[in-house]
Every structure is written in C-alpha cells, then in structure tokens.
Design an enzyme around this catalytic site. Sequence first.
Site, PDB file in Angstrom:
ATOM      1  N   ARG A  35       4.270 -40.448 -21.715  1.00 44.56           N
ATOM      2  CA  ARG A  35       3.566 -41.375 -22.603  1.00 44.56           C
ATOM      3  C   ARG A  35       2.116 -41.574 -22.170  1.00 44.56           C
ATOM      4  O   ARG A  35       1.249 -41.824 -23.013  1.00 44.56           O
ATOM      5  CB  ARG A  35       4.309 -42.708 -22.653  1.00 44.56           C
ATOM      6  CG  ARG A  35       5.542 -42.647 -23.546  1.00 44.56           C
ATOM      7  CD  ARG A  35       6.313 -43.930 -23.560  1.00 44.56           C
ATOM      8  NE  ARG A  35       7.326 -43.905 -24.618  1.00 44.56           N
ATOM      9  CZ  ARG A  35       8.352 -44.725 -24.672  1.00 44.56           C
ATOM     10  NH1 ARG A  35       8.518 -45.647 -23.735  1.00 44.56           N
ATOM     11  NH2 ARG A  35       9.230 -44.642 -25.658  1.00 44.56           N
ATOM     12  N   LYS A 200      26.026 -44.733 -29.766  1.00 42.05           N
ATOM     13  CA  LYS A 200      26.671 -45.478 -30.847  1.00 42.05           C
ATOM     14  C   LYS A 200      26.291 -44.990 -32.236  1.00 42.05           C
ATOM     15  O   LYS A 200      25.131 -44.744 -32.532  1.00 42.05           O
ATOM     16  CB  LYS A 200      26.326 -46.965 -30.729  1.00 42.05           C
ATOM     17  CG  LYS A 200      26.869 -47.631 -29.475  1.00 42.05           C
ATOM     18  CD  LYS A 200      26.520 -49.109 -29.461  1.00 42.05           C
ATOM     19  CE  LYS A 200      27.095 -49.810 -28.238  1.00 42.05           C
ATOM     20  NZ  LYS A 200      26.759 -51.258 -28.232  1.00 42.05           N
ATOM     21  N   GLY A 358      12.564 -41.409 -26.943  1.00 42.17           N
ATOM     22  CA  GLY A 358      13.616 -42.143 -26.261  1.00 42.17           C
ATOM     23  C   GLY A 358      14.370 -41.311 -25.240  1.00 42.17           C
ATOM     24  O   GLY A 358      13.781 -40.567 -24.454  1.00 42.17           O
ATOM     25  N   GLY A 382      12.641 -45.392 -31.331  1.00 43.15           N
ATOM     26  CA  GLY A 382      12.991 -46.404 -32.323  1.00 43.15           C
ATOM     27  C   GLY A 382      12.107 -46.345 -33.551  1.00 43.15           C
ATOM     28  O   GLY A 382      12.576 -46.453 -34.690  1.00 43.15           O
TER      29      GLY A 382
END
Length: 400
Positions: A35, A200, A358, A382
């Site tokens: 980043r 998930k 991520g 996200g």
Amino acid sequence: MRTIESLGQLRSKTVIVRCDLNVPLADGEITDDGRIRASLTTIRELRESGARIVLISHLGRPAGAPEERYSLRPVAVRMAELLGAPVAFVGETVGTEASAAVSALGDGDVVLLENLRFNPGETSKDAEERRAFAARIAEFGDAFVSDGFGVVHRRQASVTELAEALPSAAGRLVEAELRVLERLTVTPERPYAVVLGGSKVSDKLGVISHLIERVDTLLIGGGMVFTFLAAQGHAVASSLLEEDQLDTVRGYLSDAEKRGVRIVLPTDIVVAERFAADAAHEVVAADAIAGSSFGESGIGLDIGPESAAAFASVIAGAKTVFWNGPMGVFEMAAFAEGTRSVARALTETDGFTVVGGGDSAAAVRALGFRDEQFGHISTGGGASLEFLEGKTLPGLEVLA
C-alpha cells in the site's frame, strides 16, 4: 470525477493527501509495503509540481485514542526509503506540533501526520463531530487529494467531510482502481471468470448477486464453499458453515443455472483433524468430508489438488479474471496450495487479471508472487467488493 488537474497550479500550495497506509505490522516491522508503494505515484507527481505535501492515513483499528502499536512512524521510515526523499513524521494529527511541521514545509517537502484514528472524530457516527475534526485538518491545506481507495466506501472525516471542506480531487491511485473496476463491470473481455474465496458467504452476498448476471463462470473456494456444499445436501463435518445462508445459496445455484452461468465448486477438499498448522490432514472427495478418518471433528481447510487443477484450467481459458478471497488457510503451509495454484494460474493466463485486495493481496505476496505478475492488485478489498456490488461509495460520490 474531479482529478488532480482540476486543482490548478499547485506550486507552493499545501496539499493534504488521504492515503491508505494501513500496512500489516509484526513487532513494529512492516510485513507488506504494497500500500505504501501504491501511494507513490500521486506523491511523486505532487512533489514534481512543487506542492507541499501533508500525508494522512489510518492504521489498524485503535479506539479513538493513541496506541503505540498503531503508530505510523514505521510507515514514514519505509516511505522515505521508497520515495528516495525525506518524509518527516509528526506524532499527532492536529495540534501545535502538527501545525509547526506543516508550516515548515518547503516546495516538494513531505510530512506524514500520526494515525487519524487516534482521534474519535475520524470515525464518529455523528456527522458534526466528523465535520469538526475535518475542519481542523483542513486548516493545514489549500487543497485535498483523496487517494486512499481502501477507505472510499467509508463515511469518515478524512474521506468525506475533508473533501467537502477544501477544493478536492481524486488521486492517481483512485483513478487507476476505478478504471480497472469499470473494466470488470462495464467492458469485460470474455470469457469472464470470477474466483471467490474467504471464510464467509455472507461477506460476498452482494457481489455474487451483482456479478451472477455479468460473468460466465464463478469459482467458489475458501471457507464459504462449505455452505455451498451443504446447500447441495453434503455433510461438511466441523467445517465452517453458515446455516442461515443455505436458502440464499440454493437460490444462487438455481439462478446461475437459469442464466447459463457455470458455478464451479471443489471436487476434493483438504480435511484436517483440527485448526492448526501441524494438524494431521488428508484429501477427500468434496461430498465425503464427514467420511474422512477424522469423522465429525474433521474441518476443511483448503481445496484439494484436483480442484486446484480444475480452477487453474478455467482461469487459463478466461480473458478476464477477478479474484477475491483465498482458497484455504494460506497462512499455514499445509493448507496454502489451493491459494498458490490459483495465484500461479493468474500469472500464467493471457487474460486480464485482477487480485481484489485484502487477504488475496496479502496471500500472493506472502506466497512469493510479485505485483507485476498480475494485471492489477487492488489496494481496497472492501471498496472493490462494494463497487462490484453496485453500491454508491461515499468517498467517490463527494468527488463528483
């Protein structure tokens, strides 16, 4: 969307740049500087224009007060090394010390202020509190550049209210991220394959719903696959299972079939006796997880070699590939091969490949792949997912 050009002549002007420098740290050492590297294009351009640059960012999730483990000090050191120029650091975001450091800047100089989230106003749910904090930061600058793509889906003081307080524009990183995402949603070259993993299904509901009518193939791995397998009637023993999502997943499977979209699930799974790096494990058929030698205590921690090969074959034939979420617990060597196989396939295909930030970005670097081996590695997992879900991102809307 306003770009840096809209800000006009910037020589001797103080420009506040919202970066996303939320890098992983271990014992105070940066373990992945991706980043920081991604932020350099905008910073270099502003330095060359003669601007005086004030960098702001968050790191981690401190609770609105200083915590040494979340200090940006190591980031300033690494950024100076990568930039090849001094980067001053101030141990506060607003206050007399920060004000003095900003006032001392000359043309082309760079200062990094301390973690924004050490101040409760940054993430406050109260718009007035955010606005008040943004106003204090705005006192330092003549213009604002929003270049932290990883936070543009958040309504936070340094993302939305600061952009309203000063003449503002998107930085080059945000521009680049949007070009890639529009290529994925508006003009994808086909065949178009999306690889989804992570723990998930509930984390990916929106993106599955939005992409199922746009893609040719969906490949499902990671912990979320066990809810898909259970929806097909297979026992998954102690593997991660979201029982409340079974009907939703059945709906996806039915919708995909009607649309002619192929959903590819693993045919074999690496099952372990427990969640541990040194756990005994074996490969079993995806419909026989409960029949492993570990019985009902068995837990699936990776896709198997047959599945990894099948996924790689689909990727090899695709012209556009978006990947978000590891295929297994890649942090443990015994359960990293599925993720490694997908990453390798992305580097070998002739198609346009996007790693969706991520955990996926962390995985490819941890497994030894280089950024330039992929078409694009997003800095915002996200934010990328919410864009692909079709949501409006407040940090982009304010720049329109």
